[in-house]
Scaffold this active site. Structure first.
Site, PDB file in Angstrom:
ATOM      1  N   CYS A  43      -3.871   0.498   6.983  1.00 63.10           N
ATOM      2  CA  CYS A  43      -3.028   1.691   7.071  1.00 63.10           C
ATOM      3  C   CYS A  43      -3.462   2.587   8.226  1.00 63.10           C
ATOM      4  O   CYS A  43      -2.633   3.275   8.820  1.00 63.10           O
ATOM      5  CB  CYS A  43      -3.056   2.447   5.750  1.00 63.10           C
ATOM      6  SG  CYS A  43      -2.176   1.587   4.413  1.00 63.10           S
TER       7      CYS A  43
ATOM      8  N   LYS B 239      16.307  -6.171  16.240  1.00 66.69           N
ATOM      9  CA  LYS B 239      15.046  -5.519  16.602  1.00 66.69           C
ATOM     10  C   LYS B 239      14.768  -5.661  18.100  1.00 66.69           C
ATOM     11  O   LYS B 239      14.400  -4.699  18.774  1.00 66.69           O
ATOM     12  CB  LYS B 239      13.880  -6.115  15.787  1.00 66.69           C
ATOM     13  CG  LYS B 239      13.806  -5.644  14.352  1.00 66.69           C
ATOM     14  CD  LYS B 239      12.740  -6.389  13.575  1.00 66.69           C
ATOM     15  CE  LYS B 239      11.346  -6.090  14.061  1.00 66.69           C
ATOM     16  NZ  LYS B 239      10.888  -4.730  13.669  1.00 66.69           N
TER      17      LYS B 239
ATOM     18  N   LYS C 232      12.636  -5.842   3.830  1.00 65.39           N
ATOM     19  CA  LYS C 232      13.212  -5.953   5.172  1.00 65.39           C
ATOM     20  C   LYS C 232      14.712  -6.251   5.114  1.00 65.39           C
ATOM     21  O   LYS C 232      15.511  -5.641   5.827  1.00 65.39           O
ATOM     22  CB  LYS C 232      12.503  -7.055   5.969  1.00 65.39           C
ATOM     23  CG  LYS C 232      11.128  -6.702   6.508  1.00 65.39           C
ATOM     24  CD  LYS C 232      10.622  -7.820   7.402  1.00 65.39           C
ATOM     25  CE  LYS C 232       9.284  -7.473   8.052  1.00 65.39           C
ATOM     26  NZ  LYS C 232       8.196  -7.466   7.065  1.00 65.39           N
TER      27      LYS C 232
ATOM     28  N   LYS D 144      -1.585   1.140  11.130  1.00 68.97           N
ATOM     29  CA  LYS D 144      -0.142   1.377  11.075  1.00 68.97           C
ATOM     30  C   LYS D 144       0.200   2.839  11.352  1.00 68.97           C
ATOM     31  O   LYS D 144       1.177   3.145  12.053  1.00 68.97           O
ATOM     32  CB  LYS D 144       0.415   0.920   9.732  1.00 68.97           C
ATOM     33  CG  LYS D 144       0.368  -0.598   9.580  1.00 68.97           C
ATOM     34  CD  LYS D 144       1.061  -1.104   8.335  1.00 68.97           C
ATOM     35  CE  LYS D 144       1.066  -2.642   8.316  1.00 68.97           C
ATOM     36  NZ  LYS D 144       1.782  -3.198   7.145  1.00 68.97           N
TER      37      LYS D 144
ATOM     38  N   ARG E 264       8.473   3.128   4.395  1.00 74.13           N
ATOM     39  CA  ARG E 264       9.695   2.338   4.270  1.00 74.13           C
ATOM     40  C   ARG E 264      10.775   3.123   3.528  1.00 74.13           C
ATOM     41  O   ARG E 264      11.964   3.051   3.859  1.00 74.13           O
ATOM     42  CB  ARG E 264       9.405   1.001   3.573  1.00 74.13           C
ATOM     43  CG  ARG E 264       8.458   0.108   4.372  1.00 74.13           C
ATOM     44  CD  ARG E 264       8.255  -1.241   3.694  1.00 74.13           C
ATOM     45  NE  ARG E 264       9.403  -2.107   3.884  1.00 74.13           N
ATOM     46  CZ  ARG E 264       9.641  -2.838   4.975  1.00 74.13           C
ATOM     47  NH1 ARG E 264       8.782  -2.806   5.978  1.00 74.13           N
ATOM     48  NH2 ARG E 264      10.700  -3.600   5.066  1.00 74.13           N
TER      49      ARG E 264
ATOM     50  N   CYS F 274      -6.997   3.222   4.570  1.00 70.26           N
ATOM     51  CA  CYS F 274      -7.937   2.122   4.707  1.00 70.26           C
ATOM     52  C   CYS F 274      -8.047   1.709   6.167  1.00 70.26           C
ATOM     53  O   CYS F 274      -7.155   1.950   6.975  1.00 70.26           O
ATOM     54  CB  CYS F 274      -7.509   0.930   3.853  1.00 70.26           C
ATOM     55  SG  CYS F 274      -5.930   0.176   4.337  1.00 70.26           S
TER      56      CYS F 274
ATOM     57  N   HIS G 225       0.849  -1.188   0.000  1.00 71.11           N
ATOM     58  CA  HIS G 225       0.000   0.000   0.000  1.00 71.11           C
ATOM     59  C   HIS G 225       0.889   1.244   0.000  1.00 71.11           C
ATOM     60  O   HIS G 225       1.990   1.249   0.565  1.00 71.11           O
ATOM     61  CB  HIS G 225      -0.903   0.011   1.227  1.00 71.11           C
ATOM     62  CG  HIS G 225      -2.118  -0.841   1.064  1.00 71.11           C
ATOM     63  ND1 HIS G 225      -3.351  -0.477   1.537  1.00 71.11           N
ATOM     64  CD2 HIS G 225      -2.296  -2.040   0.469  1.00 71.11           C
ATOM     65  CE1 HIS G 225      -4.239  -1.407   1.266  1.00 71.11           C
ATOM     66  NE2 HIS G 225      -3.616  -2.375   0.615  1.00 71.11           N
TER      67      HIS G 225
ATOM     68  N   GLU H 199       0.930   4.026   1.568  1.00 68.44           N
ATOM     69  CA  GLU H 199       1.368   4.562   2.855  1.00 68.44           C
ATOM     70  C   GLU H 199       2.555   3.779   3.420  1.00 68.44           C
ATOM     71  O   GLU H 199       3.487   4.352   3.989  1.00 68.44           O
ATOM     72  CB  GLU H 199       0.218   4.523   3.868  1.00 68.44           C
ATOM     73  CG  GLU H 199      -0.944   5.439   3.525  1.00 68.44           C
ATOM     74  CD  GLU H 199      -2.045   4.749   2.729  1.00 68.44           C
ATOM     75  OE1 GLU H 199      -3.215   5.135   2.864  1.00 68.44           O
ATOM     76  OE2 GLU H 199      -1.722   3.819   1.951  1.00 68.44           O
TER      77      GLU H 199
END
Length: 476
Positions: free
Chosen positions: A273, A444, A409, A276, A85, A133, A78, A80
């Site tokens: 989105c 992470k 990633k 997120k 990223r 969305c 998407h 967004e």
């Protein structure tokens, strides 16, 4: 200092200057656009320099079975997500410049050892050509507003009618699929609800919650009465949580709940989105890896939405109200409330505009299969993908280095490892000094303060947030 229309115009013009590759075919294909904009105050603070540092287009996701254990495929394309990223890729290069003694447009030394902070007068805002969305896209229609989906008529009988209504509302959203495992978003018919609703509230006919159920909308020019109805989102409620009633009109959706992006067949694991953006409003958009180097998270000061169906209260509910009660965040993290604004300028490649330019000789209108990523970096700023891989790669090349998106990633992880390698030992953040750090997952998890904030957000606001299998994050 700046206006929503200035931001929209800046982003649209930047898109228009990009090469043709990956752009939708006029009159036949549509897409969505999002961007990260860098704002820099002038020395006298009377003017602001505005620069697009990341731009993305796209409408699709992949199903769970198509996800890669190598981290080399984009799960969510998407616009967004693509823009964010690309923003991380831009920040990584800016940090690399800072740690190697070069001039950075963004960072200056922070208070802690090996820590950096955003320069005074520098901020970021987020632009999206259409309401995100998910939860932000659920609000009542108005009689004079063009309705992306037709009003749902009263149910005639039981569960079979409910299933029929659902198919009717989502058929246009899900019937187009390009490439294996790809899922089409709901953004061109993002349909929504307003009001300061509770997180688990269902839109009802109760006067206390919504007086719109008391009236019908009337259009004098058409002389036709419209029953109250909702804009709808194709994003589906996450498993094991509240579900949509799927009843007529204002009773179709639940609000305030987490949703996954839609698709035919296999369910995706990609959160909407709306969800997120809400996460970035608490944790920052820099992600866990860059948090090792940062004194605090980097938040968007504003979110600007282009012309189209929009409701300010629904945006507030999705991005602020749902997590406003969260407490106990670690130092530096807070519940940010970005300014929410709408521009009056429309993206000329959205579904509505594409439909107006469509001719019957072009076949059916469909979402563009490609996703464009552009960011303000020194090497290879443009990256065009389809089906999660670089556009144009052969089946034989899938899974190879040549097929990887530069914002996948694994590629972002490798850029981070180059940043770490370029950092002098004396300036290496304490959290990166462990020899046991090897995989993407390891790095992470080692961002302890970020992970504490994420844990509090999940526990208090989003306990049903879907998380992919850990095995998908063990690459290096």
């Amino acid at each position: 200092m700046w206006s929503p229309d200035e931001i929209a115009s800046l982003c649209y013009n930047h898109f228009n200057k990009l090469p043709k590759r990956g752009k939708p075919e006029a009159g036949r294909e549509w897409t969505l656009l999002a961007a990260v904009v860098l704002l820099t105050d002038s020395s006298d603070q009377k003017t602001v320099q505005k620069q697009v540092v990341s731009l993305g287009t796209g409408t699709k996701c992949i199903g769970q079975s198509a996800m890669s254990m190598k981290g080399d495929i984009l799960n969510d394309s998407h616009a967004e997500v693509i823009a964010r990223r690309g923003g991380v890729r831009y920040l990584t290069e800016q940090l690399h410049r800072a740690v190697t003694g070069q001039s950075s447009d963004v960072f200056c030394p922070g208070a802690g050892k090996g820590k950096w902070t955003v320069k005074p007068g520098v901020s970021f805002l987020f632009f999206t050509s259409q309401t995100p969305c998910g939860d932000a896209s659920i609000f009542p229609t108005t009689g004079s507003q063009a309705q992306p989906c037709e009003p749902v008529k009263a149910a005639q009988n039981g569960e079979s009618e409910r299933r029929g209504l659902k198919r009717h509302a989502e058929s246009e959203l899900e019937e187009t699929r390009q490439g294996p495992g790809m899922k089409t978003s709901d953004n061109h018919s993002s349909c929504r609800k307003s009001g300061d609703a509770d997180e688990r509230e269902v839109i009802t006919g109760n006067k206390e919650h919504n007086q719109l159920n008391e009236v019908s909308y009337y259009q004098p020019d058409v002389k036709k009465v419209y029953p109250p109805d909702l804009h709808r989102t194709g994003a589906k409620c996450v498993p094991d949580g509240p579900t949509d009633p799927l009843k007529p009109g204002l009773l179709y959706h639940s609000v305030g709940v987490l949703r996954v992006k839609p698709g035919r067949g296999e369910r995706t694991l990609s959160l909407s989105c709306s969800d997120k953006l809400t996460r970035w409003a608490v944790l920052g958009f820099q992600g866990a890896l860059l948090s090792h180097y940062l004194q605090g998270p980097i938040y968007f000061s504003a979110v600007v939405v282009g012309k189209g169906p929009y409701n300010h209260q629904a945006m507030q509910r999705a991005m602020r109200t749902r997590c406003s009660h969260v407490r106990g965040l670690p130092s530096g993290f807070s519940i940010q409330a970005p300014e929410l604004l709408q521009a009056s300028l429309e993206f000329t490649h959205n579904h509505t505009h594409t439909e107006s330019k469509h001719t019957h000789t072009q076949g059916r209108i469909s979402p563009c299969g490609a996703a464009i990523s552009w960011c303000a970096v020194s090497q290879h700023p443009l990256d065009v993908t389809a089906n999660g891989y670089k556009q144009g790669v052969t089946k034989k090349a899938l899974g190879t280095l040549q097929a990887r998106s530069l914002i996948s990633k694994v590629e972002l992880f490798h850029s981070f490892l180059k940043l770490r390698a370029a950092t002098e030992d004396a300036q290496l953040p304490e959290t990166l000094r462990g020899n046991e750090l090897r995989t993407y997952w390891d790095y992470k998890q080692a961002a302890g303060v970020y992970q504490q904030a994420w844990t509090q957000l999940r526990l208090q606001a989003f306990p049903l947030w879907l998380r992919g299998p850990r095995e998908l994050l063990r690459f290096h």
